[in-house]
Scaffold this motif. Structure first.
Motif, PDB file in Angstrom:
ATOM      1  N   ILE A  39       0.252  -1.614  -0.115  1.00 25.13           N
ATOM      2  CA  ILE A  39      -0.107   0.252   0.135  1.00 25.13           C
ATOM      3  C   ILE A  39       0.532   1.076  -0.167  1.00 25.13           C
ATOM      4  CG2 ILE A  39      -1.435   1.605   1.485  1.00 25.13           C
ATOM      5  CD1 ILE A  39      -3.253  -1.728   2.455  1.00 25.13           C
ATOM      6  N   ALA A  40       2.022   1.440   1.078  1.00 30.86           N
ATOM      7  CA  ALA A  40       3.256   2.639   1.106  1.00 30.86           C
ATOM      8  C   ALA A  40       3.468   2.776  -0.187  1.00 30.86           C
ATOM      9  CB  ALA A  40       4.339   1.913   1.634  1.00 30.86           C
ATOM     10  N   ALA A  41       3.828   1.889  -0.969  1.00 28.83           N
ATOM     11  CA  ALA A  41       4.309   1.343  -2.284  1.00 28.83           C
ATOM     12  C   ALA A  41       4.105   1.880  -3.593  1.00 28.83           C
ATOM     13  CB  ALA A  41       5.021   0.337  -2.627  1.00 28.83           C
ATOM     14  N   THR A  42       2.309   1.086  -3.141  1.00 33.15           N
ATOM     15  CA  THR A  42       1.284   2.500  -4.602  1.00 33.15           C
ATOM     16  C   THR A  42       1.165   3.750  -4.228  1.00 33.15           C
ATOM     17  OG1 THR A  42       1.005  -0.503  -4.601  1.00 33.15           O
ATOM     18  CG2 THR A  42      -1.130   1.763  -5.131  1.00 33.15           C
ATOM     19  N   GLU A  43       1.278   4.167  -2.871  1.00 29.80           N
ATOM     20  CA  GLU A  43       0.465   5.632  -2.870  1.00 29.80           C
ATOM     21  C   GLU A  43       2.020   6.593  -2.845  1.00 29.80           C
ATOM     22  OE1 GLU A  43       0.076   7.906   1.247  1.00 29.80           O
ATOM     23  OE2 GLU A  43      -1.203   6.028   1.620  1.00 29.80           O
ATOM     24  N   GLN A  44       3.067   5.626  -3.269  1.00 30.70           N
ATOM     25  CA  GLN A  44       4.634   6.472  -3.306  1.00 30.70           C
ATOM     26  C   GLN A  44       4.079   7.220  -4.656  1.00 30.70           C
ATOM     27  OE1 GLN A  44       6.269   7.928  -1.526  1.00 30.70           O
ATOM     28  NE2 GLN A  44       7.275   9.195  -3.659  1.00 30.70           N
ATOM     29  N   ILE A  45       4.032   5.786  -5.383  1.00 32.46           N
ATOM     30  CA  ILE A  45       3.989   5.918  -7.407  1.00 32.46           C
ATOM     31  C   ILE A  45       2.538   6.831  -7.409  1.00 32.46           C
ATOM     32  CG2 ILE A  45       3.037   4.109  -9.054  1.00 32.46           C
ATOM     33  CD1 ILE A  45       4.687   1.862  -7.520  1.00 32.46           C
ATOM     34  N   TRP A  46       1.856   7.213  -6.604  1.00 31.46           N
ATOM     35  CA  TRP A  46       0.411   8.070  -7.069  1.00 31.46           C
ATOM     36  C   TRP A  46       1.095   9.472  -6.808  1.00 31.46           C
ATOM     37  CZ3 TRP A  46      -3.022  11.191  -4.389  1.00 31.46           C
ATOM     38  CH2 TRP A  46      -3.738  11.674  -5.460  1.00 31.46           C
ATOM     39  N   ASN A  47       1.988   9.435  -5.443  1.00 29.90           N
ATOM     40  CA  ASN A  47       1.793  11.040  -5.305  1.00 29.90           C
ATOM     41  C   ASN A  47       2.971  11.267  -6.278  1.00 29.90           C
ATOM     42  OD1 ASN A  47       0.669  11.510  -3.245  1.00 29.90           O
ATOM     43  ND2 ASN A  47       2.385   9.859  -1.838  1.00 29.90           N
ATOM     44  N   ASN A  48       4.132  10.039  -6.741  1.00 30.48           N
ATOM     45  CA  ASN A  48       4.805  10.803  -8.538  1.00 30.48           C
ATOM     46  C   ASN A  48       4.081  10.874  -9.368  1.00 30.48           C
ATOM     47  OD1 ASN A  48       7.448  10.440  -6.565  1.00 30.48           O
ATOM     48  ND2 ASN A  48       7.243   7.800  -7.175  1.00 30.48           N
ATOM     49  N   GLU A  49       3.570  10.822  -9.192  1.00 33.87           N
ATOM     50  CA  GLU A  49       2.448  10.732 -11.186  1.00 33.87           C
ATOM     51  C   GLU A  49       1.966  11.667 -10.787  1.00 33.87           C
ATOM     52  OE1 GLU A  49       2.397   8.970 -13.494  1.00 33.87           O
ATOM     53  OE2 GLU A  49       4.090   7.952 -13.004  1.00 33.87           O
ATOM     54  N   LEU A  50       1.038  12.302  -9.683  1.00 35.68           N
ATOM     55  CA  LEU A  50       0.552  13.368  -9.189  1.00 35.68           C
ATOM     56  C   LEU A  50       1.453  14.754  -9.074  1.00 35.68           C
ATOM     57  CD1 LEU A  50      -2.483  14.723  -9.100  1.00 35.68           C
ATOM     58  CD2 LEU A  50      -1.517  14.072  -6.098  1.00 35.68           C
ATOM     59  N   ARG A  51       2.873  14.510  -8.812  1.00 33.68           N
ATOM     60  CA  ARG A  51       3.614  15.005  -8.613  1.00 33.68           C
ATOM     61  C   ARG A  51       4.144  15.665 -10.527  1.00 33.68           C
ATOM     62  NH1 ARG A  51       7.834  13.435  -5.000  1.00 33.68           N
ATOM     63  NH2 ARG A  51       6.896  13.595  -2.679  1.00 33.68           N
ATOM     64  N   LYS A  52       4.415  14.614 -11.316  1.00 31.36           N
ATOM     65  CA  LYS A  52       4.731  15.055 -12.436  1.00 31.36           C
ATOM     66  C   LYS A  52       3.456  15.713 -13.212  1.00 31.36           C
ATOM     67  CE  LYS A  52       6.566  10.617 -13.469  1.00 31.36           C
ATOM     68  NZ  LYS A  52       6.378   9.449 -14.100  1.00 31.36           N
ATOM     69  N   TYR A  53       2.035  15.707 -13.057  1.00 31.49           N
ATOM     70  CA  TYR A  53       0.809  15.943 -13.775  1.00 31.49           C
ATOM     71  C   TYR A  53       0.930  17.381 -13.088  1.00 31.49           C
ATOM     72  CZ  TYR A  53      -3.246  16.771 -14.969  1.00 31.49           C
ATOM     73  OH  TYR A  53      -4.765  17.136 -15.437  1.00 31.49           O
ATOM     74  N   VAL A  54       0.946  17.520 -12.115  1.00 33.63           N
ATOM     75  CA  VAL A  54       1.118  19.249 -11.504  1.00 33.63           C
ATOM     76  C   VAL A  54       2.653  19.968 -12.317  1.00 33.63           C
ATOM     77  CG1 VAL A  54       1.024  20.783 -10.153  1.00 33.63           C
ATOM     78  CG2 VAL A  54      -0.513  18.634  -9.538  1.00 33.63           C
ATOM     79  N   ALA A  55       3.424  19.322 -12.217  1.00 39.96           N
ATOM     80  CA  ALA A  55       4.738  20.187 -13.144  1.00 39.96           C
ATOM     81  C   ALA A  55       4.382  20.026 -14.602  1.00 39.96           C
ATOM     82  CB  ALA A  55       5.998  19.091 -12.940  1.00 39.96           C
ATOM     83  N   SER A  56       3.533  18.949 -15.290  1.00 43.06           N
ATOM     84  CA  SER A  56       3.636  18.938 -16.117  1.00 43.06           C
ATOM     85  C   SER A  56       2.882  20.402 -17.355  1.00 43.06           C
ATOM     86  CB  SER A  56       3.417  18.105 -16.851  1.00 43.06           C
ATOM     87  OG  SER A  56       4.307  16.745 -16.905  1.00 43.06           O
ATOM     88  N   LEU A  98       6.368  30.444 -13.424  1.00 43.99           N
ATOM     89  CA  LEU A  98       5.818  29.024 -13.772  1.00 43.99           C
ATOM     90  C   LEU A  98       6.395  27.743 -13.682  1.00 43.99           C
ATOM     91  CD1 LEU A  98       1.878  30.171 -15.684  1.00 43.99           C
ATOM     92  CD2 LEU A  98       2.350  29.778 -12.790  1.00 43.99           C
ATOM     93  N   HIS A  99       7.381  28.335 -14.685  1.00 43.91           N
ATOM     94  CA  HIS A  99       7.933  26.567 -14.579  1.00 43.91           C
ATOM     95  C   HIS A  99       8.961  26.691 -13.663  1.00 43.91           C
ATOM     96  CE1 HIS A  99      10.926  24.880 -17.629  1.00 43.91           C
ATOM     97  NE2 HIS A  99      11.880  24.915 -17.136  1.00 43.91           N
ATOM     98  N   ILE A 100       9.502  27.830 -12.398  1.00 47.52           N
ATOM     99  CA  ILE A 100      10.607  27.184 -11.300  1.00 47.52           C
ATOM    100  C   ILE A 100       9.322  27.039 -11.077  1.00 47.52           C
ATOM    101  CG2 ILE A 100      11.580  28.200  -9.643  1.00 47.52           C
ATOM    102  CD1 ILE A 100      13.112  28.398 -11.794  1.00 47.52           C
ATOM    103  N   CYS A 101       7.993  27.245 -10.461  1.00 47.11           N
ATOM    104  CA  CYS A 101       7.363  26.550  -9.732  1.00 47.11           C
ATOM    105  C   CYS A 101       6.793  24.989 -10.037  1.00 47.11           C
ATOM    106  CB  CYS A 101       6.000  27.229  -9.584  1.00 47.11           C
ATOM    107  SG  CYS A 101       4.176  26.958  -7.577  1.00 47.11           S
ATOM    108  N   GLY A 102       6.190  24.927 -11.441  1.00 43.94           N
ATOM    109  CA  GLY A 102       6.662  22.932 -11.580  1.00 43.94           C
ATOM    110  C   GLY A 102       7.809  22.955 -11.257  1.00 43.94           C
ATOM    111  N   ARG A 103       9.197  22.733 -11.721  1.00 38.85           N
ATOM    112  CA  ARG A 103      10.315  21.761 -11.060  1.00 38.85           C
ATOM    113  C   ARG A 103      10.528  22.377  -9.551  1.00 38.85           C
ATOM    114  NH1 ARG A 103      15.735  25.198 -13.572  1.00 38.85           N
ATOM    115  NH2 ARG A 103      16.367  23.034 -12.990  1.00 38.85           N
ATOM    116  N   TRP A 104      10.093  23.208  -8.515  1.00 41.89           N
ATOM    117  CA  TRP A 104      10.046  22.564  -7.471  1.00 41.89           C
ATOM    118  C   TRP A 104       8.492  22.099  -6.873  1.00 41.89           C
ATOM    119  CZ3 TRP A 104       5.789  24.368  -4.261  1.00 41.89           C
ATOM    120  CH2 TRP A 104       6.021  24.012  -2.672  1.00 41.89           C
ATOM    121  N   VAL A 105       7.523  21.460  -8.104  1.00 43.99           N
ATOM    122  CA  VAL A 105       6.975  20.544  -7.363  1.00 43.99           C
ATOM    123  C   VAL A 105       7.326  19.031  -7.391  1.00 43.99           C
ATOM    124  CG1 VAL A 105       4.927  19.509  -8.127  1.00 43.99           C
ATOM    125  CG2 VAL A 105       4.528  22.194  -7.980  1.00 43.99           C
ATOM    126  N   LEU A 106       8.140  19.186  -8.571  1.00 43.32           N
ATOM    127  CA  LEU A 106       9.000  17.624  -8.856  1.00 43.32           C
ATOM    128  C   LEU A 106      10.029  17.277  -7.972  1.00 43.32           C
ATOM    129  CD1 LEU A 106       9.567  17.709 -13.008  1.00 43.32           C
ATOM    130  CD2 LEU A 106       7.679  16.513 -11.322  1.00 43.32           C
TER     131      LEU A 106
END
Length: 99
Positions: free
Chosen positions: A16-33, A86-94
């Motif tokens: 569950i922790a690994a799945t949650e970490q993967i989900w959080n990483n994907e969400l970070r990438k989505y927001v940064a994109s 906004l570009h710097i903010c995206g890098r910060w989110v990542l």
């Protein structure tokens, strides 16, 4: 029997922790994109559009329209700064995440 249950529970919690970490990483990438795409759109609208507008209508430069030229120049500066922010903010989110 209790040891087996603890092993299963521990393993399930790790999954569950690994799945949650993967989900959080994907969400970070989505927001940064999304932030990066918005910064690119601001470059197009805020910087390239006034340049194309001046190139399409060069009589603007010949007339006494210093106010409008200054407004376009200010819009270009503002669009560039906001796009960079906004570009710097995206890098910060990542790097740091959403929270």
């Amino acid at each position: 029997m209790a040891e087996n249950f603890e092993e299963i529970s521990s393993e399930r919690l790790r999954e569950i922790a690994a799945t949650e970490q993967i989900w959080n990483n994907e969400l970070r990438k989505y927001v940064a994109s999304a932030l990066d795409r918005l910064s690119t759109a601001l470059i197009v609208v805020g910087i390239l559009a006034p340049i194309v507008g001046i190139m399409a209508n060069p009589s603007v430069l010949q007339q006494d329209n210093t106010f409008w030229l200054m407004m376009k120049f200010i819009a270009m500066i503002f669009g560039g700064v906001l796009s960079f922010g906004l570009h710097i903010c995206g890098r910060w989110v990542l790097k740091r995440g959403l929270s």
